[in-house]
Design a protein around this motif. Sequence first.
Motif, PDB file in Angstrom:
ATOM      1  N   GLY A  40       0.893  -1.307  -0.157  1.00  0.00           N
ATOM      2  CA  GLY A  40       0.043   0.088  -0.257  1.00  0.00           C
ATOM      3  C   GLY A  40       0.915   1.388   0.120  1.00  0.00           C
ATOM      4  N   LYS A  41       0.735   2.185  -0.942  1.00  0.00           N
ATOM      5  CA  LYS A  41       1.556   3.418  -1.063  1.00  0.00           C
ATOM      6  C   LYS A  41       1.582   4.212   0.261  1.00  0.00           C
ATOM      7  N   GLY A  42       0.540   4.338   0.946  1.00  0.00           N
ATOM      8  CA  GLY A  42       0.356   5.210   2.111  1.00  0.00           C
ATOM      9  C   GLY A  42       1.363   4.636   3.118  1.00  0.00           C
ATOM     10  N   LEU A 215       9.147  15.931 -11.565  1.00  0.00           N
ATOM     11  CA  LEU A 215       8.809  14.850 -12.450  1.00  0.00           C
ATOM     12  C   LEU A 215       9.759  13.501 -12.333  1.00  0.00           C
ATOM     13  N   LYS A 216       9.556  12.515 -12.123  1.00  0.00           N
ATOM     14  CA  LYS A 216      10.217  11.356 -11.613  1.00  0.00           C
ATOM     15  C   LYS A 216      10.417  10.705 -13.096  1.00  0.00           C
ATOM     16  N   LYS A 217      11.877  10.326 -13.411  1.00  0.00           N
ATOM     17  CA  LYS A 217      12.092   9.719 -14.737  1.00  0.00           C
ATOM     18  C   LYS A 217      12.947   8.605 -14.723  1.00  0.00           C
ATOM     19  N   GLY A 218      12.774   7.694 -13.763  1.00  0.00           N
ATOM     20  CA  GLY A 218      13.386   6.409 -13.590  1.00  0.00           C
ATOM     21  C   GLY A 218      14.720   6.499 -13.693  1.00  0.00           C
ATOM     22  N   ASP A 219      15.438   5.795 -14.443  1.00  0.00           N
ATOM     23  CA  ASP A 219      16.874   5.853 -14.559  1.00  0.00           C
ATOM     24  C   ASP A 219      17.435   7.083 -15.063  1.00  0.00           C
ATOM     25  N   GLU A 220      16.611   7.942 -15.633  1.00  0.00           N
ATOM     26  CA  GLU A 220      17.001   9.290 -15.888  1.00  0.00           C
ATOM     27  C   GLU A 220      16.944  10.308 -14.831  1.00  0.00           C
ATOM     28  N   ALA A 235      19.926  10.572 -12.516  1.00  0.00           N
ATOM     29  CA  ALA A 235      19.860   9.359 -11.434  1.00  0.00           C
ATOM     30  C   ALA A 235      21.189   9.090 -10.989  1.00  0.00           C
ATOM     31  N   PHE A 236      21.293   8.168 -10.010  1.00  0.00           N
ATOM     32  CA  PHE A 236      22.552   7.544  -9.487  1.00  0.00           C
ATOM     33  C   PHE A 236      22.617   6.263 -10.360  1.00  0.00           C
ATOM     34  N   PRO A 237      23.814   6.064 -10.781  1.00  0.00           N
ATOM     35  CA  PRO A 237      24.235   4.680 -11.321  1.00  0.00           C
ATOM     36  C   PRO A 237      24.214   3.568 -10.654  1.00  0.00           C
ATOM     37  N   LYS A 239      23.087  -0.927  -9.895  1.00  0.00           N
ATOM     38  CA  LYS A 239      22.613  -2.089 -10.457  1.00  0.00           C
ATOM     39  C   LYS A 239      21.242  -2.449 -10.177  1.00  0.00           C
ATOM     40  N   VAL A 240      20.375  -2.305 -11.128  1.00  0.00           N
ATOM     41  CA  VAL A 240      18.845  -2.481 -10.788  1.00  0.00           C
ATOM     42  C   VAL A 240      18.428  -4.174 -10.538  1.00  0.00           C
ATOM     43  N   VAL A 241      17.741  -4.136  -9.502  1.00  0.00           N
ATOM     44  CA  VAL A 241      17.154  -5.636  -9.053  1.00  0.00           C
ATOM     45  C   VAL A 241      15.815  -5.396  -9.447  1.00  0.00           C
ATOM     46  N   THR A 243      12.647  -2.256  -9.412  1.00  0.00           N
ATOM     47  CA  THR A 243      12.430  -0.977  -9.119  1.00  0.00           C
ATOM     48  C   THR A 243      11.164  -0.665  -8.317  1.00  0.00           C
ATOM     49  N   THR A 244      10.506  -1.607  -8.056  1.00  0.00           N
ATOM     50  CA  THR A 244       9.121  -1.307  -7.293  1.00  0.00           C
ATOM     51  C   THR A 244       9.590  -0.701  -5.894  1.00  0.00           C
ATOM     52  N   ALA A 245       8.631   0.293  -5.464  1.00  0.00           N
ATOM     53  CA  ALA A 245       8.740   1.473  -4.537  1.00  0.00           C
ATOM     54  C   ALA A 245      10.053   2.158  -4.529  1.00  0.00           C
ATOM     55  N   ALA A 246      10.466   2.434  -5.778  1.00  0.00           N
ATOM     56  CA  ALA A 246      11.534   3.602  -6.048  1.00  0.00           C
ATOM     57  C   ALA A 246      11.010   4.892  -5.819  1.00  0.00           C
ATOM     58  N   GLY A 247       9.704   5.063  -6.199  1.00  0.00           N
ATOM     59  CA  GLY A 247       8.779   6.049  -6.130  1.00  0.00           C
ATOM     60  C   GLY A 247       8.458   6.484  -4.780  1.00  0.00           C
ATOM     61  N   ASP A 248       8.235   5.221  -3.974  1.00  0.00           N
ATOM     62  CA  ASP A 248       7.877   5.507  -2.541  1.00  0.00           C
ATOM     63  C   ASP A 248       9.245   6.072  -1.880  1.00  0.00           C
ATOM     64  N   ALA A 249      10.076   5.562  -1.984  1.00  0.00           N
ATOM     65  CA  ALA A 249      11.151   5.743  -1.519  1.00  0.00           C
ATOM     66  C   ALA A 249      11.572   7.289  -1.744  1.00  0.00           C
ATOM     67  N   GLY A 275      15.754   6.317  -4.099  1.00  0.00           N
ATOM     68  CA  GLY A 275      15.017   5.757  -5.448  1.00  0.00           C
ATOM     69  C   GLY A 275      16.025   4.747  -5.931  1.00  0.00           C
ATOM     70  N   GLY A 276      17.421   5.130  -6.092  1.00  0.00           N
ATOM     71  CA  GLY A 276      18.274   4.380  -6.661  1.00  0.00           C
ATOM     72  C   GLY A 276      18.815   3.312  -5.592  1.00  0.00           C
ATOM     73  N   VAL A 277      18.731   3.526  -4.417  1.00  0.00           N
ATOM     74  CA  VAL A 277      18.960   2.257  -3.471  1.00  0.00           C
ATOM     75  C   VAL A 277      17.891   1.494  -3.580  1.00  0.00           C
ATOM     76  N   ALA A 278      16.661   1.871  -3.582  1.00  0.00           N
ATOM     77  CA  ALA A 278      15.509   0.844  -3.779  1.00  0.00           C
ATOM     78  C   ALA A 278      15.554   0.104  -4.781  1.00  0.00           C
ATOM     79  N   ALA A 279      15.932   0.359  -6.009  1.00  0.00           N
ATOM     80  CA  ALA A 279      16.002   0.155  -7.165  1.00  0.00           C
ATOM     81  C   ALA A 279      16.865  -1.269  -7.120  1.00  0.00           C
ATOM     82  N   THR A 280      17.911  -1.023  -6.095  1.00  0.00           N
ATOM     83  CA  THR A 280      18.651  -2.422  -6.131  1.00  0.00           C
ATOM     84  C   THR A 280      18.357  -3.507  -5.301  1.00  0.00           C
TER      85      THR A 280
HETATM   86  N1  LIG Z   1      16.761   2.314 -12.857  1.00  0.00           N
HETATM   87  C1  LIG Z   1      17.175   3.206 -11.923  1.00  0.00           C
HETATM   88  N2  LIG Z   1      18.185   3.704 -11.727  1.00  0.00           N
HETATM   89  C2  LIG Z   1      18.653   4.679 -10.892  1.00  0.00           C
HETATM   90  N3  LIG Z   1      17.854   5.281 -10.186  1.00  0.00           N
HETATM   91  C3  LIG Z   1      16.311   5.237 -10.441  1.00  0.00           C
HETATM   92  C4  LIG Z   1      16.017   3.878 -11.381  1.00  0.00           C
HETATM   93  N4  LIG Z   1      14.629   3.874 -11.058  1.00  0.00           N
HETATM   94  C5  LIG Z   1      14.210   4.697 -10.318  1.00  0.00           C
HETATM   95  N5  LIG Z   1      15.270   5.363  -9.727  1.00  0.00           N
HETATM   96  C6  LIG Z   1      15.157   6.733  -8.953  1.00  0.00           C
HETATM   97  O1  LIG Z   1      13.903   6.594  -8.028  1.00  0.00           O
HETATM   98  C7  LIG Z   1      13.165   7.682  -8.516  1.00  0.00           C
HETATM   99  C8  LIG Z   1      11.668   7.203  -8.635  1.00  0.00           C
HETATM  100  O2  LIG Z   1      11.569   6.052  -9.578  1.00  0.00           O
HETATM  101  P1  LIG Z   1      10.406   6.238 -10.516  1.00  0.00           P
HETATM  102  O3  LIG Z   1      10.901   7.486 -11.466  1.00  0.00           O
HETATM  103  O4  LIG Z   1      10.690   4.838 -11.192  1.00  0.00           O
HETATM  104  O5  LIG Z   1       9.094   6.604  -9.829  1.00  0.00           O
HETATM  105  P2  LIG Z   1       7.686   5.773 -10.061  1.00  0.00           P
HETATM  106  O6  LIG Z   1       7.542   5.611 -11.433  1.00  0.00           O
HETATM  107  O7  LIG Z   1       6.786   6.671  -9.159  1.00  0.00           O
HETATM  108  O8  LIG Z   1       7.922   4.538  -9.364  1.00  0.00           O
HETATM  109  P3  LIG Z   1       7.115   3.393  -8.687  1.00  0.00           P
HETATM  110  O9  LIG Z   1       7.009   2.593  -9.748  1.00  0.00           O
HETATM  111  O10 LIG Z   1       7.981   2.910  -7.314  1.00  0.00           O
HETATM  112  O11 LIG Z   1       5.764   4.052  -8.252  1.00  0.00           O
HETATM  113  C9  LIG Z   1      13.837   8.270  -9.759  1.00  0.00           C
HETATM  114  O12 LIG Z   1      13.424   9.619 -10.159  1.00  0.00           O
HETATM  115  C10 LIG Z   1      15.298   8.032  -9.852  1.00  0.00           C
HETATM  116  O13 LIG Z   1      15.832   8.985  -9.224  1.00  0.00           O
END
Ligand SMILES: Nc1ncnc2c1ncn2[C@@H]1O[C@H](COP(=O)(O)OP(=O)(O)OP(=O)(O)O)[C@@H](O)[C@H]1O
Length: 308
Positions: A40-42, A215-220, A235-237, A239-241, A243-249, A275-280
């Motif tokens: 749950g996101k909350g 604006l969250k842009k994943g690996d960008e 983003a931080f470089p 090793k992605v395992v 990415t679930t909860a990267a947004g929550d982190a 978010g980077g740590v959560a992705a690992t």
């Molecule tokens: N593959 C990745 N490598 C490095 N950093 C990442 C990666 N994925 C996510 N992040 C970091 O985490 C932040 C949030 O991730 P993301 O953009 O995927 O959000 P989200 O789509 O809301 O994620 P979620 O699926 O958890 O809801 C990104 O802005 C980025 O800084």
Amino acid sequence: MGGPIVVVGSINMDLVFRVPRFPRAGETLPGTEFHRFPGGKGANQAVGLARLGADVKLIGAVGRDPYGKELKDGLQKEGVDVSRVNETGVTTGMAAITLSEDGENRIITIAGANRQVTPEDVLAAKELFREAWGVLLQLEIPLKTVQAAARLGQESGCKVFLDPAPVAELPRSIYNRIDYLFPNSGELEALLPAEDDNEARAEKLLGWGLKTLILKKGDEGSSVFSGKDRRAFPAFPVKVVDTTAAGDAFAAAFCYSLQAGFPMEKAIVFANAAGGVAATRLGAQSSLPSKEDILKLQKEAKIDEMDY
Ligand SMILES: Nc1ncnc2c1ncn2[C@@H]1O[C@H](COP(=O)(O)OP(=O)(O)OP(=O)(O)O)[C@@H](O)[C@H]1O
Ligand SMILES: [Mg+2]
């Protein structure tokens, strides 16, 4: 800057079934593994904040069933104040997740008790909002409750944060109550489908009274739009395992860092690292980082250490 952070949001139990392939209609198929994860996101964002050391109070609801009790106990062990998590006669929020061997998933969710988080629950916490520093919201509870929390947060002088996921149509009137909105690209597009690109969408929302869009842009990484300020943060470089909860982190770390007194650009770097740590790491709550984890990644990337 003192005062608790109030999270008003969802609490779920995720049931994960691993299967060799998905069953056909009418078929009974033996799976290979079963796991149960709090979600749950909350709840995830509340745990993210608690792990960083924030004073976090969760307003939410579970069912009067064994899952509800387990989830509430788990949140409490993480340091989240659950005294405003109601126990209702409706089932605890659930997700049934089937994961096939080729990495695909099929997910069924039941909002259950999360639908019972009401504007009245928010108004009953008026005193709490008055002493709170911030209010962190997502969209897994009824929209009218999110609106009530944004409004009371603003009126009480709190910073108001909204992670617009899972994305839903939002009334224009909500934006001038929000200090920080953090959608990903798909969510921003869904909020304003008629605009041509994300830059135009950002300008429109700022025109409607939103203070800052991140604006969250994943690996960008992420981009910020605030006043005249337009900046991208890589983003931080890692090793992605998973990415679930990267947004929550990200959400938890951003709020935490701002409350600690850092300027927005430092908070964004800290949140990108979180978010980077959560992705690992595998899983949702299991992958939410501590302060040390985040600072370690920042140090490895030679980003000057922040003194928390
Ligand atoms: N593959 C990745 N490598 C490095 N950093 C990442 C990666 N994925 C996510 N992040 C970091 O985490 C932040 C949030 O991730 P993301 O953009 O995927 O959000 P989200 O789509 O809301 O994620 P979620 O699926 O958890 O809801 C990104 O802005 C980025 O800084
Ligand atoms: Mg998200």
